[in-house]
Design an enzyme around this catalytic site. Structure first.
Site, PDB file in Angstrom:
ATOM      1  N   ASP A  56     -30.608  58.317 -15.208  1.00  0.00           N
ATOM      2  CA  ASP A  56     -31.521  58.463 -14.073  1.00  0.00           C
ATOM      3  C   ASP A  56     -30.808  58.520 -12.714  1.00  0.00           C
ATOM      4  OD1 ASP A  56     -34.156  59.039 -13.553  1.00  0.00           O
ATOM      5  OD2 ASP A  56     -34.760  56.969 -13.233  1.00  0.00           O
ATOM      6  N   ASP A  88     -33.497  53.009 -15.296  1.00  0.00           N
ATOM      7  CA  ASP A  88     -34.939  53.022 -15.032  1.00  0.00           C
ATOM      8  C   ASP A  88     -35.699  52.437 -16.216  1.00  0.00           C
ATOM      9  OD1 ASP A  88     -37.494  53.476 -14.169  1.00  0.00           O
ATOM     10  OD2 ASP A  88     -37.426  55.663 -14.405  1.00  0.00           O
ATOM     11  N   LYS A 121     -41.497  51.027 -19.373  1.00  0.00           N
ATOM     12  CA  LYS A 121     -41.465  52.197 -20.254  1.00  0.00           C
ATOM     13  C   LYS A 121     -41.524  51.754 -21.715  1.00  0.00           C
ATOM     14  CE  LYS A 121     -38.744  55.434 -17.456  1.00  0.00           C
ATOM     15  NZ  LYS A 121     -39.787  56.466 -17.388  1.00  0.00           N
ATOM     16  N   ARG A 151     -39.283  58.984  -6.460  1.00  0.00           N
ATOM     17  CA  ARG A 151     -39.812  59.588  -5.235  1.00  0.00           C
ATOM     18  C   ARG A 151     -39.806  58.590  -4.073  1.00  0.00           C
ATOM     19  NH1 ARG A 151     -45.269  61.011  -8.300  1.00  0.00           N
ATOM     20  NH2 ARG A 151     -43.762  60.902  -9.995  1.00  0.00           N
TER      21      ARG A 151
HETATM   22  N1  BES Z   1     -36.810  58.800 -14.503  1.00  0.00           N
HETATM   23  C1  BES Z   1     -38.141  59.121 -14.849  1.00  0.00           C
HETATM   24  C2  BES Z   1     -38.322  60.577 -15.244  1.00  0.00           C
HETATM   25  C3  BES Z   1     -37.641  61.031 -16.512  1.00  0.00           C
HETATM   26  C4  BES Z   1     -38.329  61.093 -17.697  1.00  0.00           C
HETATM   27  C5  BES Z   1     -36.329  61.477 -16.484  1.00  0.00           C
HETATM   28  C6  BES Z   1     -37.720  61.553 -18.841  1.00  0.00           C
HETATM   29  C7  BES Z   1     -35.710  61.928 -17.627  1.00  0.00           C
HETATM   30  C8  BES Z   1     -36.410  61.970 -18.811  1.00  0.00           C
HETATM   31  C9  BES Z   1     -39.066  58.845 -13.667  1.00  0.00           C
HETATM   32  O1  BES Z   1     -38.695  57.798 -12.853  1.00  0.00           O
HETATM   33  C10 BES Z   1     -40.396  58.501 -14.233  1.00  0.00           C
HETATM   34  O2  BES Z   1     -40.493  57.494 -14.867  1.00  0.00           O
HETATM   35  N2  BES Z   1     -41.381  59.350 -13.994  1.00  0.00           N
HETATM   36  C11 BES Z   1     -42.692  59.138 -14.502  1.00  0.00           C
HETATM   37  C12 BES Z   1     -43.675  59.414 -13.397  1.00  0.00           C
HETATM   38  C13 BES Z   1     -45.092  59.033 -13.723  1.00  0.00           C
HETATM   39  C14 BES Z   1     -45.179  57.548 -13.992  1.00  0.00           C
HETATM   40  C15 BES Z   1     -45.971  59.447 -12.595  1.00  0.00           C
HETATM   41  C16 BES Z   1     -42.905  60.081 -15.673  1.00  0.00           C
HETATM   42  O3  BES Z   1     -42.432  61.224 -15.612  1.00  0.00           O
HETATM   43  O4  BES Z   1     -43.498  59.665 -16.649  1.00  0.00           O
HETATM   44 ZN    ZN Z   2     -36.698  57.364 -12.810  1.00  0.00          ZN
HETATM   45 MN    MN Z   3     -39.402  55.911 -13.575  1.00  0.00          MN
END
Ligand code: BES
Ligand code: ZN
Ligand code: MN
Length: 503
Positions: A292, A274, A281, A355
């Protein structure tokens, strides 16, 4: 590591080392010291009286016996107060014992005997006791085989022998089988999570799932992009479109009952890496996004354990797999996509991709007619803020179903806590031009993400487990090295076994 069982008196077992559990109660611990005979007994008693040995939880004392027969070394492991001994204590003590003995034996050991049995009045059944010891030992011995040209030495225990009271032979043997199976599935999930993104793209992760399913004679099918298009999986395809690596969806059927009814759906997020996509990111810790696919890994690990223990339950596994990359073909913020369910989604951030792929997986599972489902996902960073790294978050649309999942987690010794799904949060992810938005702002980020999934579960009993905090360990610990933890393999297995017993 081979396993075995022994009933011999602990001073007579032939072993490189015997780890013996002691408790804080003096009388019971002295009883154990007495079994080693003079002069060791006297020595241990004086160490106790001088406060050097107390029997406190996870306290260890390593002793050379200088004997040629019987155990060459003894490792005393504290279990704490006898009345407080639990499955988790015993598992932790076994893990500590393995770590400690390997520290003292850099070239490994041939034969290690674990005798953590508390004296009279056990609170745990012999089966649970043996299960906890075996599971703890196997989890502690796990190490990911690295990619170094000159790999660091990896000392191993060749044979693990449990000491058990003779009259509990059958139950102890059952417990060993269980503990080894639970640990095997967990360690498989760890391996998958620890494998880097370049070596485990969706097609390869799918193959790994197929391997496990085939090995246990389960029916398995892998959907490719073409088939996804036919089924209108617009959400999964949107996430995948930025990557050179094509997506996959793995479907496994485990039939443990005569009739294919009452099906439990298990769904796991399989983002093999991811980057965040166009909503890229930050650099810091991005490499951890190799984890992920922890949800998919947990389900694959559970399939391994379930394949070994064969509960009488029917399971449909659905694993959506994709890589989230930025590119000229990538989906963008502002895009409107149509999910398999028909619901339209406006993209607020391409980093809320989990999601999306799960939405289509949940719709697929529902259309296959599952009776109840659990989805597992490293879904939100926010869950780390809420619950940290030890506790998995659970959300649901069905009180009875979540109770069963929480009970399975408690039985398996994995921490889990609920988050609410109050209707008032809904307006955070209501779409402006589409039915839904894929992100609901910073506040209550884990809740809105989970509730977004709930929109696709509709009226099917559903539990969502956010394992973003628990699937990856920053630090080494007795039962898990840094990296993938294999969290929830044991809870899912236990859930399947509990459903099997209730029928
Ligand atoms: N895979 C990430 C979530 C994640 C974050 C897993 C840290 C493990 C450690 C997910 O896909 C993500 O990026 N979520 C975002 C959602 C937001 C953009 C609404 C997040 O949590 O920042
Ligand atoms: Zn993710
Ligand atoms: Mn993500």
């Amino acid at each position: 590591m081979k396993t075995g069982i022994t009933y011999k008196s602990i001073a007579q077992v032939d072993a490189d080392c015997i780890a013996v559990g002691i408790v804080e109660e003096k009388e019971q611990s002295f009883d154990i010291f007495a079994r080693f005979g003079d002069p060791l007994k006297k020595y241990l008693e004086s160490q106790w009286d001088n406060g050097k040995i107390k029997g406190k939880e996870l306290e260890t004392t390593y002793i050379h016996t200088l004997n040629e027969k019987g155990p060459r070394t003894i490792l005393l492991v504290g279990l704490g107060k006898r009345e407080n001994i639990t499955f988790e204590n015993v598992r932790a003590a076994a893990g500590r014992a393995v770590k400690e003995v390997l520290k003292h034996n850099k070239n490994g050991l041939e034969r290690f005997v674990l005798s953590l049995w508390p004296e009279a009045g056990e609170k745990l059944s012999a089966e649970r006791m043996a299960h906890a010891m075996t599971e703890g030992a196997f989890l502690a011995q796990y190490r990911f085989s690295d990619y170094k040209q000159n790999s660091e030495e990896n000392p191993q225990i060749k044979e693990l022998v449990l000491w058990a009271p003779r009259d509990h032979q059958n139950d102890a043997e059952k417990g060993i089988v269980q503990g080894a199976a639970y640990a095997r599935g967990t360690n498989l999930a760890r391996d998958l999570v620890n494998t880097p993104g370049n070596l485990l793209p969706p097609a390869v992760l799918a193959e790994r799932a197929v391997d496990v399913a085939r090995r246990h004679g389960m029916e398995v099918e892998v959907l490719d992009e073409k088939e996804m298009k036919k089924m209108n999986m617009g959400a999964l395809l949107a996430v995948a479109q930025g990557s050179e690596q094509p997506p996959r969806m793995v479907i496994v059927k485990y039939q443990g009952r005569e009739k294919w009814d009452n099906v439990l759906g298990l769904i796991g997020k399989g983002i093999t890496f991811d980057t965040g996509g166009i909503s890229l990111k930050p650099v810091q810790n991005m490499e951890e996004m190799v984890s992920d696919m922890g949800g998919a890994a947990a389900v694959i690990g559970a399939l391994e354990t379930i394949g070994l223990l064969k509960p009488e339950v029917n399971i449909l596994v659905v694993l959506p797999m994709a890589e989230n990359m930025p590119s000229g073909k990538a989906y963008r913020p502002g895009d409107v996509i149509t999910s398999m369910s028909g619901k339209t989604i406006e993209i607020v951030t391409t980093d809320a991709e989990g999601r999306l792929i799960l939405a289509d997986a949940i719709t697929y599972a529902r259309r296959q007619g599952v009776e109840a489902m659990v989805d597992l996902a490293t879904l939100t960073g926010a869950v780390l803020v809420a619950l940290g790294t030890h506790t998995t978050a659970a959300m649901t649309n069905n009180e009875e179903w979540v109770e069963q999942v929480l009970e399975a987690a408690a039985d398996a010794g994995e921490l889990m806590w609920r988050l609410p799904t109050f209707d008032v949060y809904k307006k955070q992810y209501k779409g402006r031009v589409a039915d839904l938005r894929n992100a609901g702002g910073r506040n209550a980020g884990s809740i809105t993400a989970g509730m977004f999934l709930g929109e696709f579960a509709e009226d099917t009993p559903w539990v969502h487990l956010d394992i973003a905090g628990t699937a990856w360990a920053e630090e080494n610990s007795d039962l898990s090295p840094r990296g993938g933890t294999g969290v929830m393999v044991r809870t899912l297995t236990r859930l399947a076994l509990n459903l099997s017993n209730n029928s």
